[in-house]
Design a protein around this motif. Structure first.
Motif, PDB file in Angstrom:
ATOM      1  N   LYS A   1       7.385  -1.159   3.130  1.00 20.10           N
ATOM      2  CA  LYS A   1       7.298  -2.225   4.125  1.00 20.10           C
ATOM      3  C   LYS A   1       8.312  -3.331   3.830  1.00 20.10           C
ATOM      4  O   LYS A   1       8.408  -3.825   2.713  1.00 20.10           O
TER       5      LYS A   1
ATOM      6  N   GLN B   1       7.460 -14.898  -6.726  1.00 19.07           N
ATOM      7  CA  GLN B   1       6.326 -14.045  -6.362  1.00 19.07           C
ATOM      8  C   GLN B   1       6.276 -12.753  -7.163  1.00 19.07           C
ATOM      9  O   GLN B   1       5.209 -12.170  -7.328  1.00 19.07           O
TER      10      GLN B   1
ATOM     11  N   VAL C   1       5.356  -6.477  -2.987  1.00 18.73           N
ATOM     12  CA  VAL C   1       5.099  -6.230  -1.556  1.00 18.73           C
ATOM     13  C   VAL C   1       3.720  -5.693  -1.238  1.00 18.73           C
ATOM     14  O   VAL C   1       3.358  -5.631  -0.071  1.00 18.73           O
ATOM     15  N   GLY C   2       2.977  -5.241  -2.216  1.00 16.28           N
ATOM     16  CA  GLY C   2       1.659  -4.689  -1.936  1.00 16.28           C
ATOM     17  C   GLY C   2       1.640  -3.173  -1.992  1.00 16.28           C
ATOM     18  O   GLY C   2       2.548  -2.545  -2.531  1.00 16.28           O
ATOM     19  N   THR C   3       0.621  -2.593  -1.402  1.00 16.55           N
ATOM     20  CA  THR C   3       0.382  -1.150  -1.553  1.00 16.55           C
ATOM     21  C   THR C   3       1.374  -0.276  -0.803  1.00 16.55           C
ATOM     22  O   THR C   3       1.489   0.902  -1.105  1.00 16.55           O
ATOM     23  N   ASP C   4       2.065  -0.823   0.187  1.00 14.08           N
ATOM     24  CA  ASP C   4       3.066  -0.056   0.938  1.00 14.08           C
ATOM     25  C   ASP C   4       4.456  -0.521   0.531  1.00 14.08           C
ATOM     26  O   ASP C   4       5.010  -1.454   1.125  1.00 14.08           O
TER      27      ASP C   4
ATOM     28  N   HIS D   1       9.998  -6.929   3.678  1.00 12.48           N
ATOM     29  CA  HIS D   1       9.529  -8.301   3.455  1.00 12.48           C
ATOM     30  C   HIS D   1      10.490  -9.217   4.207  1.00 12.48           C
ATOM     31  O   HIS D   1      11.621  -9.441   3.758  1.00 12.48           O
TER      32      HIS D   1
ATOM     33  N   ARG E   1       5.507  -2.859  -6.070  1.00 17.53           N
ATOM     34  CA  ARG E   1       4.189  -2.995  -5.447  1.00 17.53           C
ATOM     35  C   ARG E   1       3.568  -4.358  -5.739  1.00 17.53           C
ATOM     36  O   ARG E   1       2.872  -4.923  -4.894  1.00 17.53           O
ATOM     37  N   HIS E   2       3.815  -4.886  -6.922  1.00 21.67           N
ATOM     38  CA  HIS E   2       3.334  -6.230  -7.248  1.00 21.67           C
ATOM     39  C   HIS E   2       3.914  -7.240  -6.262  1.00 21.67           C
ATOM     40  O   HIS E   2       3.235  -8.191  -5.866  1.00 21.67           O
TER      41      HIS E   2
END
Length: 106
Positions: free
Chosen positions: A76, A33, A70-73, A78, A67-68
């Motif tokens: 957070k 991912q 887990v996203g914008t936060d 996983h 960020r790629h």
């Protein structure tokens, strides 16, 4: 390089299953991912009272690579459903460190 550090705890009876899940599913999925910004992982394990503590250290090329993944936060955690099923408790957030020394044997 960025080190992403996170901890979770299993019951002693679930520790081997959780370790196997990390090796065979979770870490390979993270690598797939994350793309080319992922630089590998280390997992640490130790007894902790009635539980077994696990600490994961994922290495990424940059915070953009985190960020790629887990996203914008980026803080957070996983924690896939299969891991949640084996963990008694876990940290809701990961912490990030700039790697200033890395002298792992190659």
């Amino acid at each position: 390089m960025i080190a992403r550090v996170w901890r979770g705890w299993t019951a002693r009876d679930d520790a081997d299953r959780y370790e196997r899940l990390l090796r065979t599913e979770i870490l390979p999925d993270i690598a797939a991912q994350s793309g080319e910004g992922f630089r590998g992982a280390a997992v640490y394990r130790r007894p902790d009272g009635d539980d077994v503590a696990f600490m994961t250290v994922l290495r990424f090329a940059s915070m953009d690579a985190v960020r790629h993944f887990v996203g914008t936060d980026p803080q957070k955690a996983h924690v896939p459903p299969a891991a949640r099923a084996l963990l008694r408790r876990f940290e809701d957030e990961a912490v990030h460190y700039d790697v200033v020394v890395d002298n792992r044997e190659q």
